[in-house]
Motif scaffolding. Sequence first.
Motif, mmCIF file in Angstrom:
data_model
loop_
_atom_site.group_PDB
_atom_site.id
_atom_site.type_symbol
_atom_site.label_atom_id
_atom_site.label_comp_id
_atom_site.label_asym_id
_atom_site.label_seq_id
_atom_site.Cartn_x
_atom_site.Cartn_y
_atom_site.Cartn_z
ATOM 1 N N ALA A 1 92.053 21.122 14.613
ATOM 2 C CA ALA A 1 91.891 22.471 15.158
ATOM 3 C C ALA A 1 90.642 22.539 16.032
ATOM 4 O O ALA A 1 90.651 23.159 17.111
ATOM 5 C CB ALA A 1 91.806 23.489 14.020
ATOM 6 N N TRP A 2 89.571 21.915 15.572
ATOM 7 C CA TRP A 2 88.333 21.883 16.358
ATOM 8 C C TRP A 2 88.553 21.172 17.695
ATOM 9 O O TRP A 2 88.123 21.661 18.753
ATOM 10 C CB TRP A 2 87.237 21.168 15.565
ATOM 11 C CG TRP A 2 85.949 21.025 16.321
ATOM 12 C CD1 TRP A 2 84.927 21.924 16.388
ATOM 13 C CD2 TRP A 2 85.549 19.907 17.126
ATOM 14 N NE1 TRP A 2 83.927 21.453 17.182
ATOM 15 C CE2 TRP A 2 84.278 20.210 17.646
ATOM 16 C CE3 TRP A 2 86.143 18.687 17.449
ATOM 17 C CZ2 TRP A 2 83.583 19.327 18.478
ATOM 18 C CZ3 TRP A 2 85.469 17.813 18.278
ATOM 19 C CH2 TRP A 2 84.195 18.130 18.780
ATOM 20 N N LEU A 3 89.211 20.009 17.641
ATOM 21 C CA LEU A 3 89.426 19.245 18.866
ATOM 22 C C LEU A 3 90.290 20.019 19.855
ATOM 23 O O LEU A 3 89.989 20.060 21.055
ATOM 24 C CB LEU A 3 90.077 17.900 18.536
ATOM 25 C CG LEU A 3 90.309 16.952 19.713
ATOM 26 C CD1 LEU A 3 88.996 16.634 20.422
ATOM 27 C CD2 LEU A 3 90.989 15.675 19.250
ATOM 28 N N LEU A 4 91.337 20.651 19.370
ATOM 29 C CA LEU A 4 92.193 21.435 20.263
ATOM 30 C C LEU A 4 91.406 22.552 20.941
ATOM 31 O O LEU A 4 91.667 22.885 22.107
ATOM 32 C CB LEU A 4 93.362 22.024 19.479
ATOM 33 C CG LEU A 4 94.450 21.036 19.043
ATOM 34 C CD1 LEU A 4 95.473 21.738 18.160
ATOM 35 C CD2 LEU A 4 95.140 20.405 20.251
ATOM 36 N N ALA A 5 90.432 23.103 20.249
ATOM 37 C CA ALA A 5 89.620 24.179 20.823
ATOM 38 C C ALA A 5 88.679 23.666 21.917
ATOM 39 O O ALA A 5 88.252 24.440 22.784
ATOM 40 C CB ALA A 5 88.811 24.865 19.732
ATOM 41 N N GLN A 6 88.380 22.360 21.907
ATOM 42 C CA GLN A 6 87.476 21.789 22.912
ATOM 43 C C GLN A 6 88.200 21.325 24.171
ATOM 44 O O GLN A 6 87.613 21.299 25.260
ATOM 45 C CB GLN A 6 86.720 20.574 22.343
ATOM 46 C CG GLN A 6 86.123 20.747 20.966
ATOM 47 C CD GLN A 6 85.268 21.962 20.815
ATOM 48 O OE1 GLN A 6 84.387 22.223 21.641
ATOM 49 N NE2 GLN A 6 85.517 22.726 19.763
#
Length: 232
Positions: free
Chosen positions: A44-49
Amino acid sequence: MASEEASNQPTTFTVEQAADLFGSLGKRYESAYKDIPDQNASLAWLLAQLKPKSRVLDIGCGTGKPVVATLSDAGHDTRGIDFSPGMIEVAKSQVPAASFEVLDARSIPDEPNSYDAITSYFALLAAISRDDIRQVFRKVHLNLKPGGFFVFATVPVDLDDQPCKFMGHNVRITSMTPNQYDEALRAAGFEILKSSLNDFRPDAVGACICGPEDENSEPQLFIYARKPNGDK
């Protein structure tokens, strides 16, 4: 993953043996390791970046789920590699929109500044040396674009080609402590953004991999890293 010194443990554990083992587990491995909270949080964090249609490589993609599937479903140009032909066949059938290749992590070609993100979840453990792991980190740094992200997860134990029981199977494992991984990533040129360390118990019994006596919880380390914008 339990350390053992039993006499029936293998004295060597080759890439071919590791590939055969994980290929034989296939979907059962995916089932045993589904819904890891820290893995879901890292994705989820990576998708947000990531910007739309980013180029992403997953090292040790296994069956393609959840990592490649999650990234591909979000519209990113995603590639998965794994040393197990059996795993790659499953991945191709499960995530047809992504591309996959049978490839040892140590044989990743030089593609400088080519990827917006690279991930590796629990891949650099079997049939590998500590020097190999450090070399993979350097290759990941090289192949990321400046500012690109590396999400790395492993079982952080102080073992150097040591015999272990993995869900009832005899293997040999190489890993490092959290501090050693931090040092290795920084030496490769990465900036460490954050990390998490928690225990997870894979559902090996429910996945029909082993009996209760061989199902153990394991520490899991997740590191979020970035190639600095000024690096080439």
